[in-house]
Design a protein around this motif. Structure first.
Motif, PDB file in Angstrom:
ATOM      1  N   GLY A 255      85.205 -76.113 -85.717  1.00 50.97           N
ATOM      2  CA  GLY A 255      85.974 -76.735 -87.108  1.00 50.97           C
ATOM      3  C   GLY A 255      85.472 -77.890 -87.640  1.00 50.97           C
ATOM      4  O   GLY A 255      86.073 -78.203 -88.666  1.00 50.97           O
ATOM      5  N   ASP A 256      83.972 -78.134 -87.394  1.00 51.47           N
ATOM      6  CA  ASP A 256      83.207 -79.163 -88.042  1.00 51.47           C
ATOM      7  C   ASP A 256      84.081 -80.593 -87.697  1.00 51.47           C
ATOM      8  O   ASP A 256      83.876 -81.473 -88.286  1.00 51.47           O
ATOM      9  CB  ASP A 256      83.151 -79.142 -89.561  1.00 51.47           C
ATOM     10  CG  ASP A 256      82.248 -77.763 -89.873  1.00 51.47           C
ATOM     11  OD1 ASP A 256      81.242 -77.545 -89.094  1.00 51.47           O
ATOM     12  OD2 ASP A 256      82.504 -77.108 -90.761  1.00 51.47           O
ATOM     13  N   ARG A 257      84.614 -80.619 -86.694  1.00 51.24           N
ATOM     14  CA  ARG A 257      85.028 -82.097 -86.282  1.00 51.24           C
ATOM     15  C   ARG A 257      84.336 -82.440 -85.424  1.00 51.24           C
ATOM     16  O   ARG A 257      83.533 -82.017 -84.442  1.00 51.24           O
ATOM     17  CB  ARG A 257      86.672 -81.729 -85.467  1.00 51.24           C
ATOM     18  CG  ARG A 257      87.121 -83.306 -84.986  1.00 51.24           C
ATOM     19  CD  ARG A 257      88.557 -83.013 -84.576  1.00 51.24           C
ATOM     20  NE  ARG A 257      89.139 -84.353 -84.411  1.00 51.24           N
ATOM     21  CZ  ARG A 257      90.041 -84.691 -83.590  1.00 51.24           C
ATOM     22  NH1 ARG A 257      90.858 -83.610 -83.053  1.00 51.24           N
ATOM     23  NH2 ARG A 257      90.530 -85.872 -83.384  1.00 51.24           N
ATOM     24  N   ARG A 258      83.713 -83.890 -85.677  1.00 53.55           N
ATOM     25  CA  ARG A 258      82.663 -84.609 -84.807  1.00 53.55           C
ATOM     26  C   ARG A 258      83.507 -85.251 -83.633  1.00 53.55           C
ATOM     27  O   ARG A 258      84.268 -86.024 -83.976  1.00 53.55           O
ATOM     28  CB  ARG A 258      81.849 -85.445 -85.708  1.00 53.55           C
ATOM     29  CG  ARG A 258      81.072 -84.894 -86.801  1.00 53.55           C
ATOM     30  CD  ARG A 258      80.550 -85.998 -87.732  1.00 53.55           C
ATOM     31  NE  ARG A 258      79.779 -85.353 -88.899  1.00 53.55           N
ATOM     32  CZ  ARG A 258      79.325 -85.629 -89.998  1.00 53.55           C
ATOM     33  NH1 ARG A 258      79.761 -87.033 -89.926  1.00 53.55           N
ATOM     34  NH2 ARG A 258      78.630 -84.938 -90.773  1.00 53.55           N
ATOM     35  N   LEU A 259      82.835 -85.338 -82.550  1.00 52.20           N
ATOM     36  CA  LEU A 259      83.299 -85.694 -81.245  1.00 52.20           C
ATOM     37  C   LEU A 259      82.392 -86.377 -80.320  1.00 52.20           C
ATOM     38  O   LEU A 259      81.010 -86.015 -80.483  1.00 52.20           O
ATOM     39  CB  LEU A 259      83.916 -84.732 -80.425  1.00 52.20           C
ATOM     40  CG  LEU A 259      85.322 -84.108 -81.009  1.00 52.20           C
ATOM     41  CD1 LEU A 259      85.634 -82.994 -80.038  1.00 52.20           C
ATOM     42  CD2 LEU A 259      86.453 -85.081 -81.323  1.00 52.20           C
ATOM     43  N   PHE A 260      82.938 -87.378 -79.834  1.00 51.68           N
ATOM     44  CA  PHE A 260      82.114 -88.226 -78.939  1.00 51.68           C
ATOM     45  C   PHE A 260      82.697 -87.963 -77.358  1.00 51.68           C
ATOM     46  O   PHE A 260      84.130 -88.442 -77.319  1.00 51.68           O
ATOM     47  CB  PHE A 260      82.133 -89.684 -79.176  1.00 51.68           C
ATOM     48  CG  PHE A 260      81.376 -90.447 -78.058  1.00 51.68           C
ATOM     49  CD1 PHE A 260      80.192 -90.875 -78.114  1.00 51.68           C
ATOM     50  CD2 PHE A 260      82.217 -91.362 -77.111  1.00 51.68           C
ATOM     51  CE1 PHE A 260      79.416 -91.841 -77.307  1.00 51.68           C
ATOM     52  CE2 PHE A 260      81.536 -91.992 -76.161  1.00 51.68           C
ATOM     53  CZ  PHE A 260      80.146 -92.540 -76.217  1.00 51.68           C
ATOM     54  N   VAL A 261      81.865 -87.288 -76.671  1.00 52.16           N
ATOM     55  CA  VAL A 261      82.790 -86.723 -75.366  1.00 52.16           C
ATOM     56  C   VAL A 261      82.021 -87.444 -74.033  1.00 52.16           C
ATOM     57  O   VAL A 261      80.642 -87.316 -74.157  1.00 52.16           O
ATOM     58  CB  VAL A 261      82.501 -85.397 -75.066  1.00 52.16           C
ATOM     59  CG1 VAL A 261      83.326 -84.779 -73.958  1.00 52.16           C
ATOM     60  CG2 VAL A 261      83.370 -84.536 -76.282  1.00 52.16           C
ATOM     61  N   VAL A 262      82.773 -88.284 -73.213  1.00 52.14           N
ATOM     62  CA  VAL A 262      82.155 -88.661 -72.061  1.00 52.14           C
ATOM     63  C   VAL A 262      82.727 -87.987 -70.850  1.00 52.14           C
ATOM     64  O   VAL A 262      83.624 -87.445 -70.862  1.00 52.14           O
ATOM     65  CB  VAL A 262      82.911 -90.138 -71.837  1.00 52.14           C
ATOM     66  CG1 VAL A 262      82.284 -90.630 -70.569  1.00 52.14           C
ATOM     67  CG2 VAL A 262      82.364 -91.052 -73.044  1.00 52.14           C
ATOM     68  N   PHE A 263      81.725 -87.542 -69.924  1.00 58.41           N
ATOM     69  CA  PHE A 263      81.867 -86.589 -68.979  1.00 58.41           C
ATOM     70  C   PHE A 263      81.109 -86.963 -67.798  1.00 58.41           C
ATOM     71  O   PHE A 263      80.009 -87.645 -67.708  1.00 58.41           O
ATOM     72  CB  PHE A 263      81.866 -85.095 -69.525  1.00 58.41           C
ATOM     73  CG  PHE A 263      80.575 -84.824 -69.660  1.00 58.41           C
ATOM     74  CD1 PHE A 263      79.505 -84.160 -68.782  1.00 58.41           C
ATOM     75  CD2 PHE A 263      79.769 -85.314 -71.136  1.00 58.41           C
ATOM     76  CE1 PHE A 263      78.194 -83.801 -69.119  1.00 58.41           C
ATOM     77  CE2 PHE A 263      78.545 -84.740 -71.586  1.00 58.41           C
ATOM     78  CZ  PHE A 263      77.642 -84.041 -70.449  1.00 58.41           C
TER      79      PHE A 263
END
Length: 72
Positions: free
Chosen positions: A56-64
């Motif tokens: 959906g073109d949402r930019r995310l920063f994901v920590v995992f």
């Protein structure tokens, strides 16, 4: 490899950032996608961060981290 998250973590992600589990997972299958080691916060276990965007073109920063072949 699958993903997992406790109900508490999922609720916290929603309450603080308005991000769903599905959005976090979606980032791993879209382009652009960048993953780096999080050396600074990897004392007890290896941690990573990913920069990407959802379908959906949402930019995310994901920590995992990866535990028992699951992304957490």
């Amino acid at each position: 490899m699958g993903s997992t998250g406790t109900n508490l973590t999922l609720k916290k992600n929603w309450d603080r950032h308005r991000v769903t589990r599905e959005e976090c997972e979606d980032v791993f299958f879209q382009k652009p996608f960048v993953v780096r080691s999080d050396v600074r916060h990897s004392r007890a276990e290896k941690r990573y961060y990913a920069l990407g965007q959802t379908s959906g073109d949402r930019r995310l920063f994901v920590v995992f981290t990866i535990r028992r072949n699951l992304i957490r």
